[in-house]
Design a protein around this motif. Structure first.
Motif, short mmCIF file in Angstrom:
data_model
loop_
_atom_site.label_atom_id
_atom_site.label_comp_id
_atom_site.label_asym_id
_atom_site.label_seq_id
_atom_site.Cartn_x
_atom_site.Cartn_y
_atom_site.Cartn_z
N VAL A 34 0.87 -1.18 0.00
CA VAL A 34 0.00 0.00 0.00
C VAL A 34 0.90 1.22 0.00
N ALA A 35 0.70 2.10 -0.99
CA ALA A 35 1.53 3.29 -1.12
C ALA A 35 0.76 4.38 -1.83
N ARG A 36 1.22 5.59 -1.62
CA ARG A 36 0.69 6.74 -2.37
C ARG A 36 1.54 6.86 -3.62
N SER A 37 0.92 6.71 -4.77
CA SER A 37 1.67 6.70 -6.02
C SER A 37 0.80 7.21 -7.16
N VAL A 38 1.41 7.98 -8.06
CA VAL A 38 0.66 8.46 -9.22
C VAL A 38 0.53 7.38 -10.29
N GLN A 39 1.46 6.44 -10.30
CA GLN A 39 1.39 5.35 -11.28
C GLN A 39 0.91 4.07 -10.60
N GLY B 175 12.48 -6.66 -0.09
CA GLY B 175 12.94 -5.30 -0.29
C GLY B 175 11.98 -4.38 -1.00
N ALA B 176 10.81 -4.88 -1.40
CA ALA B 176 9.86 -4.07 -2.16
C ALA B 176 9.37 -2.86 -1.36
N LEU B 177 9.12 -3.03 -0.07
CA LEU B 177 8.59 -1.93 0.73
C LEU B 177 9.60 -0.79 0.81
N LEU C 199 11.21 5.18 -3.91
CA LEU C 199 10.74 5.66 -5.21
C LEU C 199 9.65 6.72 -5.09
N THR C 200 8.73 6.53 -4.14
CA THR C 200 7.61 7.47 -4.01
C THR C 200 7.96 8.65 -3.11
N GLY C 201 8.97 8.49 -2.26
CA GLY C 201 9.32 9.54 -1.31
C GLY C 201 8.25 9.74 -0.26
#
Length: 154
Positions: free
Chosen positions: A9-14, A48-50, A56-58
């Motif tokens: 779960v992340a905040r991401s534009v893509q 390592g994905a998290l 990547l998203t900052g």
């Protein structure tokens, strides 16, 4: 037999499925949760994905590794280093021999609230604590309650 695998779960534009953080791992389901947050259910897990997704998203992100839809390990991290870990349905985790976590529930709640604040979310500590101790048939339902308590899902 339930689900075994990782949910990010992340905040991401893509879409998260397009993120290099998950490499070529298949995404079983992806959905938008509102306010830029996305959830991706992976076919398995990606070590390592998290951390890579956070880099990547900052922005703060979290993952949950689900074991047979019975129990899960939630991990949340942020670029500033705030983070926390918790077992959902901890009695099932103990039955499977999962190691005990270093923090007790009140300290996990404090850290979860700090993590949420860094993510720009306002949360009620009581709701987070209730979600962490919820007992549903499927741990994914408990995770959905936790996301709602963290202010990520409506």
């Amino acid at each position: 037999m339930g689900y075994f695998g990782e949910i990010l779960v992340a905040r991401s534009v893509q879409p998260l499925a397009e993120s290099s953080a998950i490499g070529g791992t298949a995404v079983l389901d992806e959905r938008e949760l509102g306010s830029g947050w996305r959830l991706a259910q992976l076919d398995g897990g990606v070590p390592g994905a998290l951390a890579e997704l956070t880099r990547l998203t900052g922005a703060p992100a979290l993952s949950v590794f689900v074991i047979d839809s019975d129990t899960a390990l939630v991990e949340a991290v942020s670029p500033a280093g705030s983070g926390w870990m918790a077992h959902l349905h901890p009695e099932h985790a103990a039955e499977l021999g999962a190691p005990e976590l270093e923090l007790d529930t009140p300290e996990i709640v404090v850290r979860a609230v700090a993590w949420a604040a860094e993510a720009g979310l306002s949360v009620d500590a009581g709701a987070v604590e209730a979600a962490l101790s919820a007992k549903n048939v499927f741990v994914e339902e408990t995770f959905d309650e936790l996301l709602a308590a963290l202010g990520i899902a409506a």
